[in-house]
Scaffold this motif. Structure first.
Motif, PDB file in Angstrom:
ATOM      1  N   PRO A  63       0.825  -1.209   0.000  1.00 45.99           N
ATOM      2  CA  PRO A  63       0.000   0.000   0.000  1.00 45.99           C
ATOM      3  C   PRO A  63       0.863   1.265   0.000  1.00 45.99           C
ATOM      4  O   PRO A  63       1.910   1.317   0.632  1.00 45.99           O
ATOM      5  N   ILE A  64       0.419   2.262  -0.728  1.00 46.16           N
ATOM      6  CA  ILE A  64       1.019   3.590  -0.627  1.00 46.16           C
ATOM      7  C   ILE A  64      -0.056   4.468  -0.011  1.00 46.16           C
ATOM      8  O   ILE A  64      -1.112   4.709  -0.615  1.00 46.16           O
ATOM      9  N   SER A  70      -6.047   6.430   0.871  1.00 46.75           N
ATOM     10  CA  SER A  70      -6.177   6.652   2.312  1.00 46.75           C
ATOM     11  C   SER A  70      -6.322   5.314   3.025  1.00 46.75           C
ATOM     12  O   SER A  70      -6.480   4.261   2.391  1.00 46.75           O
ATOM     13  N   GLY A  71      -6.296   5.352   4.349  1.00 47.02           N
ATOM     14  CA  GLY A  71      -6.514   4.131   5.114  1.00 47.02           C
ATOM     15  C   GLY A  71      -7.841   3.478   4.776  1.00 47.02           C
ATOM     16  O   GLY A  71      -7.933   2.251   4.676  1.00 47.02           O
ATOM     17  N   LYS A  72      -8.877   4.277   4.575  1.00 50.26           N
ATOM     18  CA  LYS A  72     -10.187   3.727   4.226  1.00 50.26           C
ATOM     19  C   LYS A  72     -10.144   3.028   2.867  1.00 50.26           C
ATOM     20  O   LYS A  72     -10.666   1.915   2.702  1.00 50.26           O
ATOM     21  N   THR A  73      -9.535   3.665   1.886  1.00 51.14           N
ATOM     22  CA  THR A  73      -9.459   3.085   0.543  1.00 51.14           C
ATOM     23  C   THR A  73      -8.687   1.776   0.558  1.00 51.14           C
ATOM     24  O   THR A  73      -9.113   0.783  -0.055  1.00 51.14           O
ATOM     25  N   ILE A  74      -7.571   1.755   1.244  1.00 50.83           N
ATOM     26  CA  ILE A  74      -6.738   0.544   1.294  1.00 50.83           C
ATOM     27  C   ILE A  74      -7.444  -0.556   2.081  1.00 50.83           C
ATOM     28  O   ILE A  74      -7.402  -1.735   1.701  1.00 50.83           O
ATOM     29  N   ALA A  75      -8.117  -0.192   3.170  1.00 50.16           N
ATOM     30  CA  ALA A  75      -8.855  -1.195   3.950  1.00 50.16           C
ATOM     31  C   ALA A  75      -9.966  -1.825   3.109  1.00 50.16           C
ATOM     32  O   ALA A  75     -10.238  -3.027   3.230  1.00 50.16           O
ATOM     33  N   ASP A  76     -10.609  -1.027   2.259  1.00 50.23           N
ATOM     34  CA  ASP A  76     -11.631  -1.583   1.354  1.00 50.23           C
ATOM     35  C   ASP A  76     -11.024  -2.666   0.464  1.00 50.23           C
ATOM     36  O   ASP A  76     -11.625  -3.732   0.253  1.00 50.23           O
ATOM     37  N   LYS A  77      -9.833  -2.399  -0.078  1.00 47.74           N
ATOM     38  CA  LYS A  77      -9.173  -3.369  -0.948  1.00 47.74           C
ATOM     39  C   LYS A  77      -8.771  -4.625  -0.175  1.00 47.74           C
ATOM     40  O   LYS A  77      -8.899  -5.747  -0.677  1.00 47.74           O
ATOM     41  N   MET A  78      -8.298  -4.441   1.034  1.00 45.53           N
ATOM     42  CA  MET A  78      -7.918  -5.591   1.848  1.00 45.53           C
ATOM     43  C   MET A  78      -9.132  -6.459   2.144  1.00 45.53           C
ATOM     44  O   MET A  78      -9.044  -7.692   2.149  1.00 45.53           O
ATOM     45  N   GLU A  79     -10.265  -5.839   2.388  1.00 45.61           N
ATOM     46  CA  GLU A  79     -11.472  -6.610   2.662  1.00 45.61           C
ATOM     47  C   GLU A  79     -11.887  -7.446   1.448  1.00 45.61           C
ATOM     48  O   GLU A  79     -12.438  -8.539   1.613  1.00 45.61           O
ATOM     49  N   PHE A  94      -2.018   5.364   9.217  1.00 40.85           N
ATOM     50  CA  PHE A  94      -3.226   5.530   8.401  1.00 40.85           C
ATOM     51  C   PHE A  94      -4.091   4.274   8.278  1.00 40.85           C
ATOM     52  O   PHE A  94      -5.311   4.385   8.149  1.00 40.85           O
ATOM     53  N   LEU A  95      -3.475   3.087   8.297  1.00 42.46           N
ATOM     54  CA  LEU A  95      -4.226   1.868   8.002  1.00 42.46           C
ATOM     55  C   LEU A  95      -4.684   1.121   9.243  1.00 42.46           C
ATOM     56  O   LEU A  95      -5.831   0.658   9.308  1.00 42.46           O
ATOM     57  N   LEU A  96      -3.811   0.973  10.237  1.00 43.50           N
ATOM     58  CA  LEU A  96      -4.190   0.194  11.418  1.00 43.50           C
ATOM     59  C   LEU A  96      -5.434   0.729  12.110  1.00 43.50           C
ATOM     60  O   LEU A  96      -6.310  -0.065  12.505  1.00 43.50           O
ATOM     61  N   PRO A  97      -5.578   2.037  12.288  1.00 41.93           N
ATOM     62  CA  PRO A  97      -6.810   2.513  12.936  1.00 41.93           C
ATOM     63  C   PRO A  97      -8.070   2.096  12.180  1.00 41.93           C
ATOM     64  O   PRO A  97      -9.082   1.745  12.796  1.00 41.93           O
ATOM     65  N   GLU A  98      -8.007   2.114  10.863  1.00 44.87           N
ATOM     66  CA  GLU A  98      -9.171   1.740  10.058  1.00 44.87           C
ATOM     67  C   GLU A  98      -9.467   0.250  10.193  1.00 44.87           C
ATOM     68  O   GLU A  98     -10.623  -0.161  10.347  1.00 44.87           O
TER      69      GLU A  98
END
Length: 520
Positions: free
Chosen positions: A315-316, A412-421, A449-453
């Protein structure tokens, strides 16, 4: 074809397409709760791991990897923030397929220089309590007895926080570095690895009884010799006659990682691996590979759920999608496409130096320009990423400099978390090997940015370790007291209390005699 400089390219981002289906049952435990997703930091003790040229980036600290300060800082960062492991890749020899020379890789710093991953672990263990250290070591080159001793020592030093990424090597150049003309044939390497693991289990699990160490100062007995068994292994590929030199460590056998997805590799992984590092650019394809490996594990008497699957994922990240995009453009200014092509050629055997720098690469499997490549190499070259309408050596090299050939996302963390899901719910992955562009910024950004999400969405439990201060295997399974191999793992049959070495020798003699009768 020469190259100088690394102009920024306006090329599309890597895009990973989901399968378009509604999220499945994957990602949830039998009780309906979300499973805890495991995060590994994916690094290499050297320059240019999967992002050639970033040593020039002011944000990148990879040139300090030859000093302990880098590793101590990284280990503390991961341990303080609940990362499952630091996964250390390794390789031998320089990449010399592209232009038939090692000059491009050395010039760009593409996995060059490389340092030994083992030597930094003790320092990191001294400043951490829970994070696991996964180290790559090769069964084709390393003598089993010596490697068993090294891993047992580290398992003691780290209080059981060691994992072994078992590889058989893919590089003839690495073989030549080790004094061989070339690698053994592909499937033979896995046959060798299978026997290698059997010998390691004998040393780790079968040489010492749990209560062999007495430390009886009055009688002058450190260990009971009746409870220390000499291993006598006389195999097709390996021979060893000795007791294991190291007393039982917390895990005895380190957690076993494996990454091969060929038929032979999948068979090996389904038998031995506790964690599989799996590749693929599409969740549906990866899910199929995971399902196949779990089926193979069940056929060998293992509990398929004992195997955890990790996907490479770079992730960037930024506070916003726009900020992350700006960070990507910053990184691209320092990328060296020639180094990306050197890495691509080294791992695939595909030398594109006969093509002009901006020549469109073939799109037809039967194109005569691909005549010197194997069918598997042609397929790899033709499988360009989604969204790339132009595919030249320059663009391919640039593509390879941002996270290698694995998945990367920007946002953002939200965008990357969506992809991880998408990966969790569609592909049935259990975790992610988090790759990098600039280090250690990549993992600092994950923390910020990512862990909190991910925590807010319930994928990291409480964000801490299931067993604080526990062993690698305890934190992998989430079960305190589960430091040893699971009962269904083939290594368990070599445990001191259940393995009868004499019976095995007798079975081997009968098997050999049967083979001899069949030949005659």
């Amino acid at each position: 074809m020469g190259f100088s400089g690394s102009p920024a390219l306006n090329v599309p981002l890597k895009v990973l397409q989901g399968n378009g289906e509604t999220p499945s049952k994957y990602g949830y435990r039998a009780d309906g709760q979300k499973k805890r997703i495991l995060l590994n930091a994916f690094d290499m003790n050297g320059i240019g791991h999967i992002s050639a040229g970033q040593w020039r980036n002011p944000q990148d600290k990879s040139v300090t990897k030859s000093r302990l300060d880098y590793w101590i800082y990284l280990a503390k960062l991961l341990d303080d923030n609940g990362f499952n492991a630091l996964f250390l890749a390794d390789n031998f020899g320089s990449h010399n397929v592209y232009t038939r020379s090692h000059a491009p890789a050395i010039r760009a710093g593409s996995q060059w220089p490389l340092y030994d991953p083992f030597v930094v672990v003790s320092a990191m263990a001294a400043v951490t309590k829970s994070v696991t250290f996964g180290i790559t070591a090769c069964t084709t080159f390393e003598p089993p007895f010596i490697l068993a001793k090294r891993f047992s020592t580290l398992d003691h030093i780290t209080n059981g926080r060691i994992a072994w990424n078992v590889v058989t090597s893919w590089s003839d150049n690495a073989a030549r570095a080790m004094g061989l003309e070339k690698l053994p044939e592909h499937d033979s390497r896995y046959d060798m690895a299978d026997e290698y693991l059997s010998l390691m289990y004998k040393l780790w699990e079968g040489s010492w009884a749990d209560d062999a160490v007495l430390q009886d100062s009055k009688r002058g007995i450190f260990a009971d010799p009746e409870k220390v068994r000499k291993i006598n292994h006389q195999g097709k590929y390996f021979k060893s006659v000795s007791a294991h030199q190291v007393d039982p460590s917390p895990q005895r056998t380190p957690v076993i990682f494996q990454a091969g997805m060929s038929p032979a590799g999948a068979k090996f992984g389904s038998k031995h691996a506790e964690c599989v590092f799996i590749g693929g650019l599409n969740p549906a394809i990866v899910q199929s590979r995971i399902e196949t490996t779990r089926q193979l594990a069940a056929e060998q008497g293992r509990d398929p759920s004992d195997i955890k699957f990790f996907i490479q994922f770079t992730p960037i990240l930024g506070a916003t999608d726009e900020e992350a995009q700006a960070k990507l453009e910053h990184h691209r200014k320092y990328a060296i496409p020639e180094g990306g092509l050197a890495l691509f050629a080294g791992t695939s055997g595909i030398d594109l130096s006969s093509f002009d720098w901006d020549e469109e690469l073939p799109t037809d499997f039967e194109d005569p320009r691909l005549g010197r490549f194997s069918p598997a190499q042609r397929e790899r070259l033709l499988a360009r990423p989604k969204g790339y309408t132009s595919w030249t050596p320059r663009i391919l090299g640039q593509y390879q400099t941002i996270g290698g050939s694995g998945n990367f996302y920007v946002g953002s963390g939200k965008t990357i978390a969506d992809k991880m899901e998408e990966w969790i719910t569609q592909a049935d992955v259990d975790g992610f090997n988090i790759g990098h562009v600039a280090v250690p910024q990549a993992w600092e950004d994950v923390v910020e940015f990512l862990l909190p999400e991910l925590k807010e969405r319930g994928w990291l439990g409480d964000g801490g370790y299931p067993v604080p201060g526990g062993t690698a295997r305890e934190n992998l399974s989430g079960r305190e007291g589960a430091s040893r191999l699971n009962a269904s793992h083939p290594g368990s049959r070599f445990k001191f209390e259940v393995w009868n070495a004499n019976d095995e020798s007798s079975r081997k003699r009968k098997h050999d005699a049967s083979d001899e009768d069949a030949r005659s």
